[in-house]
Design an enzyme around this catalytic site. Structure first.
Site, PDB file in Angstrom:
ATOM      1  N   CYS A   1      29.033  49.683 -40.345  1.00  0.00           N
ATOM      2  CA  CYS A   1      29.354  50.939 -39.648  1.00  0.00           C
ATOM      3  C   CYS A   1      30.786  50.935 -39.104  1.00  0.00           C
ATOM      4  CB  CYS A   1      28.357  51.197 -38.531  1.00  0.00           C
ATOM      5  SG  CYS A   1      26.656  51.004 -39.066  1.00  0.00           S
TER       6      CYS A   1
ATOM      7  N   HIS B   1      31.351  55.764 -33.955  1.00  0.00           N
ATOM      8  CA  HIS B   1      30.273  55.697 -34.947  1.00  0.00           C
ATOM      9  C   HIS B   1      29.027  56.348 -34.338  1.00  0.00           C
ATOM     10  CE1 HIS B   1      27.157  54.461 -37.526  1.00  0.00           C
ATOM     11  NE2 HIS B   1      26.725  53.454 -36.788  1.00  0.00           N
TER      12      HIS B   1
ATOM     13  N   ASN C   1      22.059  58.333 -38.599  1.00  0.00           N
ATOM     14  CA  ASN C   1      23.044  57.252 -38.636  1.00  0.00           C
ATOM     15  C   ASN C   1      23.422  57.009 -40.099  1.00  0.00           C
ATOM     16  OD1 ASN C   1      24.365  54.784 -38.806  1.00  0.00           O
ATOM     17  ND2 ASN C   1      23.093  53.786 -37.255  1.00  0.00           N
TER      18      ASN C   1
HETATM   19  O1  UT7 Z   1      24.624  51.633 -36.777  1.00  0.00           O
HETATM   20  C1  UT7 Z   1      24.867  50.309 -36.507  1.00  0.00           C
HETATM   21  C2  UT7 Z   1      24.757  49.968 -35.099  1.00  0.00           C
HETATM   22  N1  UT7 Z   1      23.416  50.215 -34.637  1.00  0.00           N
HETATM   23  C3  UT7 Z   1      23.190  50.578 -33.395  1.00  0.00           C
HETATM   24  O2  UT7 Z   1      24.132  50.735 -32.668  1.00  0.00           O
HETATM   25  C4  UT7 Z   1      21.775  50.777 -32.980  1.00  0.00           C
HETATM   26  C5  UT7 Z   1      21.576  50.394 -31.558  1.00  0.00           C
HETATM   27  N2  UT7 Z   1      20.206  50.518 -31.100  1.00  0.00           N
HETATM   28  C6  UT7 Z   1      19.543  51.677 -30.933  1.00  0.00           C
HETATM   29  O3  UT7 Z   1      20.012  52.737 -31.264  1.00  0.00           O
HETATM   30  C7  UT7 Z   1      18.210  51.611 -30.224  1.00  0.00           C
HETATM   31  O4  UT7 Z   1      18.016  50.306 -29.758  1.00  0.00           O
HETATM   32  C8  UT7 Z   1      17.002  52.032 -31.098  1.00  0.00           C
HETATM   33  C9  UT7 Z   1      17.030  53.531 -31.359  1.00  0.00           C
HETATM   34  C10 UT7 Z   1      17.004  51.278 -32.398  1.00  0.00           C
HETATM   35  C11 UT7 Z   1      15.707  51.757 -30.332  1.00  0.00           C
HETATM   36  O5  UT7 Z   1      15.713  52.406 -29.063  1.00  0.00           O
HETATM   37  P1  UT7 Z   1      15.399  51.609 -27.724  1.00  0.00           P
HETATM   38  O6  UT7 Z   1      15.455  52.575 -26.630  1.00  0.00           O
HETATM   39  O7  UT7 Z   1      16.349  50.448 -27.654  1.00  0.00           O
HETATM   40  O8  UT7 Z   1      13.927  51.163 -27.945  1.00  0.00           O
HETATM   41  P2  UT7 Z   1      13.324  49.720 -27.797  1.00  0.00           P
HETATM   42  O9  UT7 Z   1      13.592  48.916 -29.025  1.00  0.00           O
HETATM   43  O10 UT7 Z   1      13.715  49.154 -26.474  1.00  0.00           O
HETATM   44  O11 UT7 Z   1      11.784  50.077 -27.750  1.00  0.00           O
HETATM   45  C12 UT7 Z   1      11.221  50.809 -26.656  1.00  0.00           C
HETATM   46  C13 UT7 Z   1       9.786  51.147 -27.021  1.00  0.00           C
HETATM   47  C14 UT7 Z   1       9.027  49.965 -27.601  1.00  0.00           C
HETATM   48  O12 UT7 Z   1       7.701  50.029 -27.185  1.00  0.00           O
HETATM   49  P3  UT7 Z   1       7.163  49.086 -25.979  1.00  0.00           P
HETATM   50  O13 UT7 Z   1       7.421  47.679 -26.441  1.00  0.00           O
HETATM   51  O14 UT7 Z   1       7.992  49.471 -24.800  1.00  0.00           O
HETATM   52  O15 UT7 Z   1       5.721  49.451 -25.892  1.00  0.00           O
HETATM   53  C15 UT7 Z   1       9.083  50.233 -29.082  1.00  0.00           C
HETATM   54  O16 UT7 Z   1       8.028  49.647 -29.793  1.00  0.00           O
HETATM   55  O17 UT7 Z   1       9.786  52.172 -28.013  1.00  0.00           O
HETATM   56  C16 UT7 Z   1       8.976  51.724 -29.093  1.00  0.00           C
HETATM   57  N3  UT7 Z   1       9.498  52.329 -30.323  1.00  0.00           N
HETATM   58  C17 UT7 Z   1       9.085  53.510 -30.775  1.00  0.00           C
HETATM   59  N4  UT7 Z   1       8.186  54.402 -30.315  1.00  0.00           N
HETATM   60  C18 UT7 Z   1       8.009  55.527 -31.036  1.00  0.00           C
HETATM   61  C19 UT7 Z   1      10.450  51.832 -31.134  1.00  0.00           C
HETATM   62  N5  UT7 Z   1      10.659  52.679 -32.146  1.00  0.00           N
HETATM   63  C20 UT7 Z   1       9.815  53.714 -31.939  1.00  0.00           C
HETATM   64  C21 UT7 Z   1       9.592  54.921 -32.658  1.00  0.00           C
HETATM   65  N6  UT7 Z   1       8.677  55.792 -32.155  1.00  0.00           N
HETATM   66  N7  UT7 Z   1      10.248  55.239 -33.783  1.00  0.00           N
END
Ligand code: UT7
Length: 341
Positions: free
Chosen positions: A131, A267, A297
């Site tokens: 990215c 990005h 993305n």
């Molecule tokens: O492009 C290259 C660079 N990439 C990035 O910069 C990406 C950076 N990261 C992100 O954008 C975010 O971390 C994500 C969008 C990937 C994830 O969001 P988050 O707020 O960091 O979620 P998390 O991984 O902390 O998960 C929070 C909760 C979890 O559930 P529990 O463990 O709290 O029960 C996940 O299992 O959200 C859950 N979860 C979802 N729930 C519904 C994760 N994905 C989903 C989903 N739908 N699609």
């Protein structure tokens, strides 16, 4: 013992007068026709539209057709740019393509574009910086022009991420989309690409990867399924802290303050990342341009997509100072300040 040879003053001034600056003069994009909304993912994983919108900012993304690949998206972005700006491409002397989704690893996308666009003789190179790739493309183009190696460069960011998405992983499959953006960078007496930054933190390589021949990164066994795997939380934290620093490095290098920046084009990975960087550097969020809500993305394509939309919407105007900053897998980042022409 090394000998120091003193050049006569006249020689030095002749050399300096040959130094050309780099000017970004045109931009074009292409995105596949198929629009995929968040409800699509409700049928295949445990997720919902509200979670995706509120946690990422993504509303729709585009998916390439089965027979549509990165090279064709890149070609269409270039041809759209050429048509819009009435450009001749035969004298392009370098093609740079940033991508992680090459049609083939070899030959490069840049070589394939040289052939398809019928450009007689040109340097051709793919950039592997995920990215951060489009940012690297701008920095390399500037350097090639400054060194005298090239005078007219196509710098492209193009991806078909839907072909390397793990559709069983709800944490990543909802993020990615396909698209392409191209810019033309030319030699000019007065350029418009100012301060640049590049950097890498390879220690975070296992936090965002796409497996290929080796199943180990930094001594850690990885998931070898040829799909994008991401530790979202880790990359999120790195992106916010490191990109806020690099934003300020760019300002300092250019001798500007945050108030001088008209548009910030980071990005487009996550709206919350963009908001957090803006907060850290003291930039009003209204000055950030994103392609996330419409295109998802799109890795190396996300910055040119956002910039193009900003230009077409009449937001980015001649003379505006635009700060571009790409970041992602590697972990790697690259950015530049451009005064819009
Ligand atoms: O492009 C290259 C660079 N990439 C990035 O910069 C990406 C950076 N990261 C992100 O954008 C975010 O971390 C994500 C969008 C990937 C994830 O969001 P988050 O707020 O960091 O979620 P998390 O991984 O902390 O998960 C929070 C909760 C979890 O559930 P529990 O463990 O709290 O029960 C996940 O299992 O959200 C859950 N979860 C979802 N729930 C519904 C994760 N994905 C989903 C989903 N739908 N699609």
């Amino acid at each position: 013992m090394p000998r120091i040879i003193a050049l006569p003053k006249a020689t030095i001034s002749i050399q300096i007068s040959f130094l050309m600056e780099a000017k970004l003069t045109a931009i074009g994009i292409y995105a596949p026709e198929k629009v995929v909304d968040n409800h699509y993912f409700e049928q295949i994983v445990d997720t919902n539209d509200e979670w995706i919108r509120s946690r990422t900012g993504i509303v729709t993304r585009r998916f390439a057709a089965e027979n549509e690949f990165t090279s064709s998206l890149a070609e269409k972005a270039i041809l759209n740019m050429a048509a819009e700006y009435k450009l001749q491409l035969h004298d392009v002397d370098f093609i740079l393509v940033a991508t992680v989704t090459h049609d083939q690893i070899m030959p490069s996308m840049a070589c394939q574009l040289q052939y398809r666009l019928n450009i007689p003789n040109t340097g051709a190179l793919d950039i592997s910086a995920a990215c951060g790739g489009f940012g690297y493309g701008i920095v390399l183009a500037k350097s090639l022009i400054h060194s005298g190696m090239a005078r007219k460069i196509l710098a492209v960011g193009a991806e078909t991420l839907s072909k390397v998405t793990d559709f069983s992983d709800r944490t990543s499959c909802i993020l990615f989309g396909d698209g392409a953006g191209a810019v033309l960078i030319e030699a000019a007496e007065k350029g418009n690409i100012g301060a640049c930054v590049v950097g890498a933190e390879g220690s975070g390589g296992q936090d965002l990867y796409l497996s290929n021949l080796n199943t180990v990164i930094n001594g850690e066994e990885i998931i070898a399924n040829n799909k994008i795997i991401q530790n979202g939380r880790k990359v999120f934290k790195w992106a916010v802290s490191q990109m806020s620093v690099q934003f300020n490095v760019l300002l300092e290098k250019e001798g500007l303050t945050v108030d001088d920046i008209d548009w910030f084009v980071p990005h487009s990975a996550n709206m919350r990342i963009i908001e957090a960087i803006c907060k850290q550097v003291g930039l009003p969020i209204e000055k950030a341009l994103e392609s996330l809500s419409t295109y998802g993305n799109t890795s190396s394509a996300s910055i040119p997509l956002a910039l193009y939309e900003g230009v077409r919407a009449g937001k980015v105007k001649k003379g505006d100072k635009v700060l571009l900053l790409g970041f992602g897998g590697g972990l790697a980042y690259a950015g530049a300040i451009v005064e819009w022409a």
